[in-house]
Every structure is written in C-alpha cells, then in structure tokens.
Design an enzyme around this catalytic site. Structure first.
Site, PDB file in Angstrom:
ATOM      1  N   SER A  71      -6.222  -2.498  -5.747  1.00  0.00           N
ATOM      2  CA  SER A  71      -7.593  -1.857  -6.069  1.00  0.00           C
ATOM      3  C   SER A  71      -8.179  -2.930  -6.748  1.00  0.00           C
ATOM      4  CB  SER A  71      -7.566  -0.524  -7.040  1.00  0.00           C
ATOM      5  OG  SER A  71      -6.679   0.393  -6.438  1.00  0.00           O
ATOM      6  N   ASN A 151      -3.757   3.351   5.594  1.00  0.00           N
ATOM      7  CA  ASN A 151      -2.807   3.911   4.656  1.00  0.00           C
ATOM      8  C   ASN A 151      -2.485   5.511   5.075  1.00  0.00           C
ATOM      9  OD1 ASN A 151      -5.480   3.903   3.556  1.00  0.00           O
ATOM     10  ND2 ASN A 151      -4.511   5.307   2.155  1.00  0.00           N
ATOM     11  N   GLN A 179      -1.563  -2.216   3.013  1.00  0.00           N
ATOM     12  CA  GLN A 179      -0.290  -1.411   3.900  1.00  0.00           C
ATOM     13  C   GLN A 179       0.396  -2.548   4.676  1.00  0.00           C
ATOM     14  OE1 GLN A 179       0.817   1.614   3.616  1.00  0.00           O
ATOM     15  NE2 GLN A 179      -0.396   2.190   1.856  1.00  0.00           N
ATOM     16  N   SER A 199      -0.659  -5.642  -2.626  1.00  0.00           N
ATOM     17  CA  SER A 199      -0.342  -5.059  -3.721  1.00  0.00           C
ATOM     18  C   SER A 199       1.253  -4.922  -3.538  1.00  0.00           C
ATOM     19  CB  SER A 199      -0.756  -3.643  -3.697  1.00  0.00           C
ATOM     20  OG  SER A 199       0.014  -2.799  -4.727  1.00  0.00           O
ATOM     21  N   HIS A 201       3.513  -3.158  -4.919  1.00  0.00           N
ATOM     22  CA  HIS A 201       4.385  -1.930  -4.942  1.00  0.00           C
ATOM     23  C   HIS A 201       4.393  -1.421  -3.757  1.00  0.00           C
ATOM     24  CE1 HIS A 201       1.537   1.501  -5.264  1.00  0.00           C
ATOM     25  NE2 HIS A 201       0.561   0.489  -5.777  1.00  0.00           N
ATOM     26  N   CYS A 324      -4.657  10.147  -3.607  1.00  0.00           N
ATOM     27  CA  CYS A 324      -5.641  10.200  -4.530  1.00  0.00           C
ATOM     28  C   CYS A 324      -6.275  11.616  -4.133  1.00  0.00           C
ATOM     29  CB  CYS A 324      -6.569   9.176  -4.159  1.00  0.00           C
ATOM     30  SG  CYS A 324      -5.941   7.611  -3.773  1.00  0.00           S
TER      31      CYS A 324
END
Ligand code: PLP
Length: 395
Positions: A71, A151, A179, A199, A201, A324
C-alpha cells in the site's frame, strides 16, 4: 482437515524467511545509520537485501526503496507521478477499474486535488489491452498505473506491451506487482517499467514490509518526512529484520518460481475443472492468462459470505471479493467491472493456492464446496424463485 486457500490475502512465512530475521533481532540490532560496528553491519545487510531484490527484478540496488508494504509503495508511486506531472502542468492519470484500493483510493484523493482520472474499462476476461492505454493517453497524461496481476480474479495484464506504449509516448509507467512478484517472472528493464510495487507477505515473507522500484532519474516524492534513510526518500529507521526476511523470501520464491508455478497451476486447473461442474456457476477471469494459484467463481443464488462461514466450519479458509471489502454489503468492484451483475457478484468465492497446497486439500475443497453450495441453495428463497421459474437464471 485444515485448508488454507487464501494466499492472495496473505501467505504463511517460510522457514527461510523466519530464519533470516532472527540474527537482526538477536545480534545485529544496531541502527543502520549508526557508525559503530553493529550499526554498520546492519547497513551492510540492507545493501545485500537491496542487491537481492534488484537481481530478481532486473534493476540496480539503488533503484530499490524499502517501504512498509504494498500500500505504501503504491501510494508513493502515485504521488511521485502526480508531483512530476503537476510541475509540467500535466494532470491526467490513466488506470483501470480493477486496481487494488491502495491505488483507487489514492486516485480519488488526487482527483479531489484537481487531477483528471481515466479508469479504463475492463472486458469480461479481465484483461485490458495496450491499445486501450494508447488511445487514452493525452498531451497532459503524466502517469499510467496498471496492476501486473489482479488480486481477486488473478488475470495478468500485458505489462510489457503497455510499457512499450508508455515509453513511446514518454509517459511514466507504474505497476502494482504485489500479486505478481515472486509468482511471475519480472524484468523491469525489458518491460519498460518505471515504478513497481511489491509486498513481502504475498510471497511467504513478513507483513509490514515491501519495496518500490523506481527507475534511476525519476525523483521520488516523500510520503514520510524525517531522517535521511532510503536516500532521503523514505524517512524512518529501516525495518532491518523485515527487510532481510523479505529478501530471503524473494530469493527463495524466485529461485523456485518455475517449479512452483507448474505444481500450483496443475492444482488450480483441477480445482477449476471440478468447480465448473457446479450448475449455474461461472469462472471469473481469463482461464489461461491468470496467476498460477488463483481460482475465482460465482455461484448463482447464494451469498458469498454464508459460503465462507460454512467453509470455515469445515476448516477451509477462503475469500469472497477482496479482504478489504468482505464484511461490507458492496460486492467486489472487480467483479462489477468485468460485468457481473450485483446478484451474481454477491455469490463469489476466491480460492488462492500456494506451493504449500496439496492435492489432498484440493480434493477436500472439491468435496466441500459443491455440498455447501447445494445446502445454501436449498435454503435460498432466490434459488426457489429461479428453480420455479419466477426469475430467470443469469448463469
Ligand atoms: C495485498 C495487495 C496490496 C497491499 O499490500 P500490503 O502490503 O498489504 O499493503 C496492494 N496491491 C495488491 C494487488 C495486493 O494484492
């Protein structure tokens, strides 16, 4: 049986990633900005991590900025594009209707600040064309931002082709590759990418750490002001354990990418073939141009939320829409964008696999999902209306 099938939301950390953190918490805990030995050891480690990230993205170490995750990298890339554009009086940005909220919400903010945003329409298969980008570019376009892979529905965009168009037109090109990174081969130079977000994770690294690649010569705009870390472009003491862990996870996943992709795609295709046998269902996203681990279906006449709860009771962790949006009543913006009607979009299920997934897990899912869908349909007044002909089936 416990089945984790939500790897697009986050992944389990690998042993390699966990082990890579420990020395930087236990022994080499110095501040990389400090001049004494354990500080300098930490600084050297950061350079190693940057070099590893760069190697697998096809860029130079100094073109990598560490962030707190996908983000933040997305936000910083967009602000950078906007700031550079504004200086030249260019205030038009091109993106797509299926981006992650880290992109879409920042675009909303920029719109309030006087930028004009064009969100490209996305066809039913979930893949835009480089031609669409070319046609949307104007004299005052300062930035194109198109995600590498989606995603929710897993579709892969023609990033290299879009890169060519942007280069030809002299427009800055950013891609949210959160992704894709670690799952698809990426070469930022060959693909003419100016900025790229990732990212940790999402590839078995830790949460709260990511990176932004920025082509040298493109001056980043700061999101966070403070000390001179990250060449003055991202203040705050570096998350050394997290960064070391991310680099180790990235190296591991990139080294095993082909092998993993073959294995995971075979499981994915088995899952897709099995779920497609459920009547009045549809696969979302392109059957071929999709992430190796992504499966996304809509089932008519049911609610995705109830489906998730019943699957959870059977030990299966899955998702409906994006993490989300779950919990809200709005169906996924991605499914609406590819033309699924509201009532169909509500009945969606995303299963995302990883190299840790097994054939036994897929078999378990293939037994559970049809039973649960059947059970929910039997209780659904909407389904009764459909079966008894008071409403028309859409699928
Ligand atoms: C997960 C995700 C993000 C956000 O990354 P964080 O590290 O969780 O902030 C952004 N874009 C896409 C496509 C994602 O899947």
């Amino acid at each position: 049986m416990k089945v984790y099938a939500d790897n697009a939301a986050t992944t389990q950390m690998s042993r390699t990633a966990i082990d890579a953190m420990l020395p930087y918490m236990e022994r080499i805990y110095g501040n990389p900005s400090s001049l004494y030995t354990i500080g300098q050891e930490a600084a050297e480690a950061l350079l190693q991590a940057r070099t590893v990230m760069a190697k697998y993205l096809g860029c130079e170490a100094r073109e990598i900025t560490f962030t707190s995750g996908g983000s933040e990298a997305d936000n910083q890339a967009l602000l950078t594009g906007a700031t550079l554009g504004e200086k030249k009086g260019k205030k038009h940005i091109i993106s797509t209707a299926i981006e992650h909220h880290a992109i879409l919400h920042m675009l909303k903010r920029l719109e309030k600040q006087g930028f004009e945003i064009t969100l490209l329409d996305v066809p039913e298969n979930g893949i835009i064309s480089a031609e669409q980008v070319r046609n949307a570019i104007r004299e005052d376009t300062c930035l194109v931002t198109v995600m590498y892979a989606n995603n929710e529905i897993g579709t892969i965009q023609p990033i290299a082709e879009i890169g060519v168009v942007c280069k030809e037109k002299g427009v800055l090109f950013h891609t949210d590759a959160v992704q894709a990174a670690g799952h698809l081969p990426i070469d930022v130079k060959k693909e003419n990418i100016d900025m790229l977000s990732l990212s940790a994770h999402k590839f078995h690294g830790p949460k709260g750490v990511g990176a932004l690649y920025v082509r040298k010569g493109v001056p980043l705009t700061n999101l966070i002001e403070g000390g001179g870390q990250e060449r003055g472009k991202r203040a705050g003491t570096e998350n050394v354990p997290g960064i070391m862990s991310m680099a180790a996870a990235f190296e591991e996943t990139c080294e095993n990418m082909e092998k993993n992709a073959v294995k995971v795609a075979a499981l994915r295709d088995k899952l897709i073939a099995g779920l497609a046998r459920i009547p009045h269902s549809v696969l979302n996203g392109d059957p071929l141009q999709r992430l190796p681990g992504n499966v996304n279906f809509c089932f008519e006449g049911i609610e995705g939320e109830s489906l998730l709860l019943l699957l959870d009771e059977r030990g299966i962790s899955a998702s409906s829409g994006s993490a989300c949006t779950s919990g809200s009543l709005e169906p996924s913006h991605v499914l609406l964008a590819i033309g699924r009607p509201h009532e169909i979009a509500h009945g969606s299920l995303r299963l995302s696999l990883s190299e840790n997934s097994t054939e036994a897990e897929v078999d378990y899912i293939l037994k559970a999902v049809p039973e649960v869908v059947d059970y929910l349909r039997k209780m659904s007044p909407v389904w009764r209306d459909l079966v008894e002909g008071r409403k028309e089936f859409l699928l």
